[in-house]
Design an enzyme around this catalytic site. Sequence first.
Site, PDB file in Angstrom:
ATOM      1  N   LYS A  76       0.851  -1.202   0.000  1.00  0.00           N
ATOM      2  CA  LYS A  76       0.000   0.000   0.000  1.00  0.00           C
ATOM      3  C   LYS A  76       0.881   1.245   0.000  1.00  0.00           C
ATOM      4  O   LYS A  76       1.951   1.260   0.625  1.00  0.00           O
ATOM      5  CB  LYS A  76      -0.876  -0.047   1.262  1.00  0.00           C
ATOM      6  CG  LYS A  76      -1.867   1.082   1.416  1.00  0.00           C
ATOM      7  CD  LYS A  76      -2.705   0.853   2.681  1.00  0.00           C
ATOM      8  CE  LYS A  76      -3.708   1.962   2.926  1.00  0.00           C
ATOM      9  NZ  LYS A  76      -4.495   1.749   4.159  1.00  0.00           N
ATOM     10  N   SER A 151      -9.401   1.878   3.439  1.00  0.00           N
ATOM     11  CA  SER A 151      -8.585   2.625   2.515  1.00  0.00           C
ATOM     12  C   SER A 151      -7.605   1.776   1.705  1.00  0.00           C
ATOM     13  O   SER A 151      -7.057   2.253   0.723  1.00  0.00           O
ATOM     14  CB  SER A 151      -7.803   3.680   3.291  1.00  0.00           C
ATOM     15  OG  SER A 151      -6.908   3.060   4.197  1.00  0.00           O
ATOM     16  N   SER A 175      -9.382  -0.599   7.600  1.00  0.00           N
ATOM     17  CA  SER A 175      -8.886  -0.453   6.227  1.00  0.00           C
ATOM     18  C   SER A 175      -8.269  -1.687   5.597  1.00  0.00           C
ATOM     19  O   SER A 175      -8.043  -1.694   4.393  1.00  0.00           O
ATOM     20  CB  SER A 175      -7.868   0.677   6.153  1.00  0.00           C
ATOM     21  OG  SER A 175      -8.551   1.888   6.045  1.00  0.00           O
TER      22      SER A 175
HETATM   23  N1  GLN Z   1     -12.593   4.140   7.067  1.00  0.00           N
HETATM   24  C1  GLN Z   1     -11.892   4.476   8.266  1.00  0.00           C
HETATM   25  C2  GLN Z   1     -11.418   5.916   8.220  1.00  0.00           C
HETATM   26  O1  GLN Z   1     -11.633   6.557   7.235  1.00  0.00           O
HETATM   27  C3  GLN Z   1     -10.743   3.534   8.452  1.00  0.00           C
HETATM   28  C4  GLN Z   1      -9.524   3.913   7.738  1.00  0.00           C
HETATM   29  C5  GLN Z   1      -8.366   3.057   8.056  1.00  0.00           C
HETATM   30  O2  GLN Z   1      -8.481   2.029   8.697  1.00  0.00           O
HETATM   31  N2  GLN Z   1      -7.205   3.540   7.641  1.00  0.00           N
HETATM   32  O3  GLN Z   1     -10.852   6.411   9.142  1.00  0.00           O
END
Ligand code: GLN
Length: 474
Positions: A76, A151, A175
């Site tokens: 990532k 994400s 994420s």
């Molecule tokens: N969707 C969550 C956020 O926007 C989780 C994101 C993540 O785990 N990096 O914070």
Amino acid sequence: MTLYRSFSAVQTDLQSGIVTCRQLVEQYLDRIAEHQHLNAFTDVYTDESRQQADAIDQKISKGTAGRLVGMVIGIKDVLSYANHPLRAGSKILDGFTAQFTATAIQRLIDADAIIIGRQNCDEFAMGSANENSAFGPVRNAVDTSRVPGGSSGGSAVAVQAGLCLASIGSDTGGSVRQPAAFCGVVGLKPTYGRISRWGLVAYASSFDCIGPIANTTHDAALLLEVMAGHDEFDSTVSSQPIAEYSRAKLPDNKKLRIAYLRDGVESTGVDTSIRQATQRSIDALRNAGHTVEPVQLSLVNSLLPVYYILTTAEASSNLSRFDGVRYGYRDKSAPELLALYKQTRTTGFGAEVRRRILLGTFALSASYYDAYYTKAQQVRRLIREETERLFAQYDFLLSPTTPTTAFAIGEKNDDPLQQFLADIFTVQANVVGYPALSIPNGTDENGLPIGLQLMAPPFREGELVALGERIMNY
Ligand code: GLN
């Protein structure tokens, strides 16, 4: 050529000479080129991965290859890899090149994994749909009009579409698990501190975890095993011994005590197909003789507020380093220093990141600190205590990974709160620092993947993946 879906199959064929690392890499490079419309990769390390493959093929012939020989992975775009651009899905890191390699990634390289490229993600890992990337949205391979989740969207799609064997993502509130669920693959968020965060771009430091995405629980466990453990560069990393997660088994006749979230099978806010799939898993576990009982978290309504107050507060502090002076992008039209900061940050960050920095700065401001930040910390503690009480009675907590399957690109853009709801089942594990796993659990009426989430007490990743594997075989 076979498209491998498990590391053990790759290793068998490598050992018998049916395939070489070079052939594996060529196959993935071809597939990445054929699937560019998915927008899963931001950089493909074409020549480099070929060279790595040739060097490792040499090692195979000499019998000196490492443990992950034949493991072709993507990382990532929040993971540092020396001498490679690192942009965290953001314009603000334009032109920035990493100066060191994340500890977790270095350990994979040392074990002879091959890194094929860098994967698209939400800007600074903020999002649940991979629509907040400066490199454009990623598309779900099952239905390209839909999001892959976020994400770590690029990382999940890359595994789903067979563009690499596994990916390394990050999970601050879901994420790794939520995109794994939307894409029908396995995602593992380890215990907080199990894997060093050195070299992971910080979003919310007391929540952030690096985690693998793979086709099988075994592959996820193996990657965890190699990445985990003490590291002098991260003061929050645990020095607990690393179990052989990839070989962990549950004793055959041990009867488990499993709690499930009642909302996951009863709430009308959860898609019918997901409720039914979750119920089928519960029934299968009961048929196997385990005790499976409904529970309700009294603090469930506080999960998202606590998560979003604390993560935005931490993010506002972490992201203050991106000021146009030291890293990446700078708005050169600014007439003086203050304007340079303001303009760089206004044009360099996307809308969601700006919104979160503002929210976090507000929560930390002198007049509101106690009302929001302190309060959220207190409630975080209450949630942890409630979770501890639950795990004093049960071995695992089961729920759907997400309340819906993959939604359409653009569908939830107008209302950020709507997107936040996608994390309702995943954030608890991050708020309390426990490990959690998402495994595929069938599909809905449109053929879209459904995920099942399992959570375990700290450092019980072995049992967690063993249970996950068992359920996948029911
Ligand atoms: N969707 C969550 C956020 O926007 C989780 C994101 C993540 O785990 N990096 O914070």
